[in-house]
Write a protein that holds these residues in place. Structure first.
Motif, PDB file in Angstrom:
ATOM      1  N   ALA A   1      18.419  17.368  18.077  1.00 37.57           N
ATOM      2  CA  ALA A   1      17.374  16.430  17.656  1.00 37.57           C
ATOM      3  C   ALA A   1      17.656  15.095  18.310  1.00 37.57           C
ATOM      4  O   ALA A   1      18.739  14.863  18.866  1.00 37.57           O
ATOM      5  N   GLY A   2      16.682  14.196  18.237  1.00 37.84           N
ATOM      6  CA  GLY A   2      16.876  12.889  18.861  1.00 37.84           C
ATOM      7  C   GLY A   2      15.968  11.845  18.255  1.00 37.84           C
ATOM      8  O   GLY A   2      14.937  12.166  17.647  1.00 37.84           O
ATOM      9  N   GLY A   3      16.360  10.576  18.430  1.00 41.28           N
ATOM     10  CA  GLY A   3      15.623   9.470  17.860  1.00 41.28           C
ATOM     11  C   GLY A   3      14.733   8.774  18.871  1.00 41.28           C
ATOM     12  O   GLY A   3      15.088   8.648  20.050  1.00 41.28           O
ATOM     13  N   GLY A   4      13.596   8.297  18.399  1.00 40.71           N
ATOM     14  CA  GLY A   4      12.676   7.552  19.253  1.00 40.71           C
ATOM     15  C   GLY A   4      11.698   6.780  18.379  1.00 40.71           C
ATOM     16  O   GLY A   4      11.959   6.546  17.196  1.00 40.71           O
ATOM     17  N   VAL A   5      10.573   6.389  18.957  1.00 48.89           N
ATOM     18  CA  VAL A   5       9.483   5.769  18.202  1.00 48.89           C
ATOM     19  C   VAL A   5       8.181   6.421  18.642  1.00 48.89           C
ATOM     20  O   VAL A   5       8.097   6.992  19.734  1.00 48.89           O
ATOM     21  N   GLN A   6       7.159   6.319  17.803  1.00 43.75           N
ATOM     22  CA  GLN A   6       5.918   7.024  18.068  1.00 43.75           C
ATOM     23  C   GLN A   6       5.277   6.595  19.383  1.00 43.75           C
ATOM     24  O   GLN A   6       4.713   7.421  20.110  1.00 43.75           O
ATOM     25  N   ARG A   7       5.359   5.289  19.703  1.00 48.41           N
ATOM     26  CA  ARG A   7       4.690   4.795  20.915  1.00 48.41           C
ATOM     27  C   ARG A   7       5.293   5.415  22.174  1.00 48.41           C
ATOM     28  O   ARG A   7       4.559   5.880  23.051  1.00 48.41           O
ATOM     29  N   THR A   8       6.617   5.446  22.289  1.00 54.44           N
ATOM     30  CA  THR A   8       7.227   6.019  23.491  1.00 54.44           C
ATOM     31  C   THR A   8       7.071   7.535  23.509  1.00 54.44           C
ATOM     32  O   THR A   8       6.936   8.134  24.575  1.00 54.44           O
ATOM     33  N   PHE A   9       7.074   8.146  22.330  1.00 53.03           N
ATOM     34  CA  PHE A   9       6.854   9.592  22.268  1.00 53.03           C
ATOM     35  C   PHE A   9       5.450   9.933  22.764  1.00 53.03           C
ATOM     36  O   PHE A   9       5.266  10.874  23.546  1.00 53.03           O
ATOM     37  N   ALA A  10       4.459   9.137  22.342  1.00 51.34           N
ATOM     38  CA  ALA A  10       3.083   9.380  22.778  1.00 51.34           C
ATOM     39  C   ALA A  10       2.911   9.149  24.271  1.00 51.34           C
ATOM     40  O   ALA A  10       2.027   9.751  24.898  1.00 51.34           O
ATOM     41  N   ASN A  11       3.756   8.295  24.850  1.00 49.58           N
ATOM     42  CA  ASN A  11       3.644   7.979  26.274  1.00 49.58           C
ATOM     43  C   ASN A  11       4.382   8.960  27.177  1.00 49.58           C
ATOM     44  O   ASN A  11       4.315   8.848  28.401  1.00 49.58           O
ATOM     45  N   MET A  12       5.099   9.914  26.589  1.00 50.37           N
ATOM     46  CA  MET A  12       5.785  10.918  27.405  1.00 50.37           C
ATOM     47  C   MET A  12       4.764  11.818  28.098  1.00 50.37           C
ATOM     48  O   MET A  12       3.616  11.953  27.660  1.00 50.37           O
ATOM     49  N   THR A  13       5.202  12.454  29.159  1.00 52.27           N
ATOM     50  CA  THR A  13       4.316  13.394  29.849  1.00 52.27           C
ATOM     51  C   THR A  13       3.958  14.537  28.901  1.00 52.27           C
ATOM     52  O   THR A  13       4.785  14.967  28.089  1.00 52.27           O
ATOM     53  N   PRO A  14       2.727  15.037  28.960  1.00 49.58           N
ATOM     54  CA  PRO A  14       2.336  16.154  28.080  1.00 49.58           C
ATOM     55  C   PRO A  14       3.295  17.345  28.173  1.00 49.58           C
ATOM     56  O   PRO A  14       3.566  17.992  27.155  1.00 49.58           O
ATOM     57  N   LYS A  15       3.829  17.603  29.361  1.00 51.53           N
ATOM     58  CA  LYS A  15       4.733  18.743  29.543  1.00 51.53           C
ATOM     59  C   LYS A  15       5.941  18.648  28.621  1.00 51.53           C
ATOM     60  O   LYS A  15       6.374  19.647  28.030  1.00 51.53           O
ATOM     61  N   THR A  16       6.503  17.439  28.490  1.00 50.61           N
ATOM     62  CA  THR A  16       7.661  17.247  27.612  1.00 50.61           C
ATOM     63  C   THR A  16       7.233  17.129  26.164  1.00 50.61           C
ATOM     64  O   THR A  16       7.810  17.762  25.268  1.00 50.61           O
ATOM     65  N   ARG A  17       6.216  16.306  25.906  1.00 55.21           N
ATOM     66  CA  ARG A  17       5.792  16.051  24.532  1.00 55.21           C
ATOM     67  C   ARG A  17       5.372  17.337  23.819  1.00 55.21           C
ATOM     68  O   ARG A  17       5.649  17.513  22.627  1.00 55.21           O
ATOM     69  N   GLU A  18       4.729  18.242  24.534  1.00 54.86           N
ATOM     70  CA  GLU A  18       4.225  19.461  23.894  1.00 54.86           C
ATOM     71  C   GLU A  18       5.336  20.438  23.531  1.00 54.86           C
ATOM     72  O   GLU A  18       5.095  21.416  22.812  1.00 54.86           O
ATOM     73  N   GLN A  19       6.546  20.183  24.003  1.00 50.63           N
ATOM     74  CA  GLN A  19       7.688  21.021  23.625  1.00 50.63           C
ATOM     75  C   GLN A  19       8.372  20.521  22.353  1.00 50.63           C
ATOM     76  O   GLN A  19       9.275  21.190  21.838  1.00 50.63           O
ATOM     77  N   LEU A  20       7.920  19.367  21.840  1.00 54.25           N
ATOM     78  CA  LEU A  20       8.604  18.708  20.732  1.00 54.25           C
ATOM     79  C   LEU A  20       7.673  18.511  19.537  1.00 54.25           C
ATOM     80  O   LEU A  20       6.458  18.565  19.667  1.00 54.25           O
ATOM     81  N   ARG A  21       8.274  18.232  18.393  1.00 51.05           N
ATOM     82  CA  ARG A  21       7.518  17.828  17.209  1.00 51.05           C
ATOM     83  C   ARG A  21       8.335  16.807  16.433  1.00 51.05           C
ATOM     84  O   ARG A  21       9.576  16.761  16.532  1.00 51.05           O
ATOM     85  N   VAL A  22       7.638  15.978  15.681  1.00 52.55           N
ATOM     86  CA  VAL A  22       8.303  14.964  14.867  1.00 52.55           C
ATOM     87  C   VAL A  22       8.733  15.609  13.558  1.00 52.55           C
ATOM     88  O   VAL A  22       7.895  16.126  12.810  1.00 52.55           O
ATOM     89  N   LEU A  23      10.038  15.579  13.294  1.00 53.93           N
ATOM     90  CA  LEU A  23      10.579  16.153  12.061  1.00 53.93           C
ATOM     91  C   LEU A  23      10.549  15.150  10.917  1.00 53.93           C
ATOM     92  O   LEU A  23      10.301  15.519   9.762  1.00 53.93           O
ATOM     93  N   TRP A  24      10.768  13.856  11.226  1.00 54.78           N
ATOM     94  CA  TRP A  24      10.973  12.865  10.157  1.00 54.78           C
ATOM     95  C   TRP A  24      10.676  11.470  10.680  1.00 54.78           C
ATOM     96  O   TRP A  24      10.848  11.191  11.876  1.00 54.78           O
ATOM     97  N   ARG A  25      10.223  10.594   9.780  1.00 53.69           N
ATOM     98  CA  ARG A  25       9.964   9.191  10.105  1.00 53.69           C
ATOM     99  C   ARG A  25      10.727   8.288   9.152  1.00 53.69           C
ATOM    100  O   ARG A  25      10.843   8.588   7.958  1.00 53.69           O
TER     101      ARG A  25
END
Length: 286
Positions: free
Chosen positions: A183-207
């Motif tokens: 798992a890893g830490g980030g913020v919603q804005r940078t997560f949304a700005n990732m390439t679809p190829k990477t972002r679509e492999q992930l999901r947000v577990l917790w905020r």
């Protein structure tokens, strides 16, 4: 050949034109705008360039983009006063305002900053407590929402993890997507700005809970008149199509004037200095 009349004529011409020449040849001072390196430098430069160009134009001053190769280097440059203006996380602002280096100028309106913990989309985890004993990736010890807040909450829950600091939000998302961290830490804005190829492999577990967002702050050496010009230019951005597009490019809401007390919620966490990362989430390691 008598050149005296021509010389006198030239001098008179220069005297008459000097005010206009001075205005045309005026060298505008350059302000260095440092942006916390949540993402790769090239990506940051591309997304921030429209906003800084408008800031230069509307404040009638040259503003130059800058960042750092990683967050610890950015912190060192803040400490050294290398940036005239800086976009920094709330923890950085709490530290560097206390050190009398930087003074709040602006922040996003009606925004609360939350950290997120992401996992692979096919991971079996449904609750944060299931991460006990797992390997977690974070950008840097003092990355406020992406590292400090998640680690503080993991500690509060009594979880022990192997922690890896790998430099940027983008690097965290890639590490989790590639199975290099659970798992890893980030913020919603940078997560949304990732390439679809990477972002679509992930999901947000917790905020995390929400806190006052990043600060745009000026070094104390800038005088108040210049600060007010910069503030007016930033607040005015949504008033034009180009300005709104510049905000959209970095995922920002409209900016408003900030007060130092806006970050009292962060100070109340009593997180200490940058050199003292939280220990309890690292299995007791120093």
């Amino acid at each position: 050949m008598n050149i005296l009349p021509r010389f006198i004529s030239l001098c008179l011409t220069l005297i008459l034109l000097s005010p206009a020449l001075a205005k045309d040849l005026e060298v505008k001072p350059t302000l260095i705008f440092g942006v916390v390196p949540q993402q790769a430098s090239a990506k940051l430069a591309q997304s921030w360039s429209p906003l800084l160009a408008l800031l230069s134009q509307n404040a009638n001053i040259k503003v130059q983009f800058a960042t750092a190769p990683d967050i610890p280097t950015f912190e060192a440059r803040l400490a050294a006063g290398e940036y005239d203006i800086a976009y920094m996380n709330p923890y950085h602002y709490a530290v560097f305002s206390r050190a009398d280096h930087y003074k709040a100028l602006a922040r996003e309106r009606d925004k609360q900053l939350q950290g997120i913990i992401v996992v692979r989309k096919d991971a079996p985890y449904t609750e944060i407590t299931q991460l006990d004993g797992k390997t977690l990736a974070f950008p840097a010890p003092a990355a406020f929402a992406a590292s400090v807040l998640p680690r503080a909450n993991l500690s509060r829950l009594g979880l022990s993890n192997e922690i890896r600091y790998i430099g940027s939000h983008d690097s965290v998302y890639l590490a989790v997507a590639r199975g290099l961290a659970d798992a890893g830490g980030g913020v919603q804005r940078t997560f949304a700005n990732m390439t679809p190829k990477t972002r679509e492999q992930l999901r947000v577990l917790w905020r995390t809970p929400g806190y006052t967002p990043h600060a745009i702050a000026t070094h104390v050496r800038l005088d108040e008149a210049l600060r007010q010009r910069l503030l007016a230019a930033l607040v005015f951005l949504p008033g034009t199509q180009a300005g709104q597009a510049a905000l959209d490019a970095i995922g920002f809401r409209p900016l408003v004037e900030a007060s130092d007390s806006d970050w009292d919620d962060v100070r109340a966490l009593q997180l200490g200095e940058l050199s003292q990362p939280l220990k309890s989430t690292e299995g007791g390691a120093p």
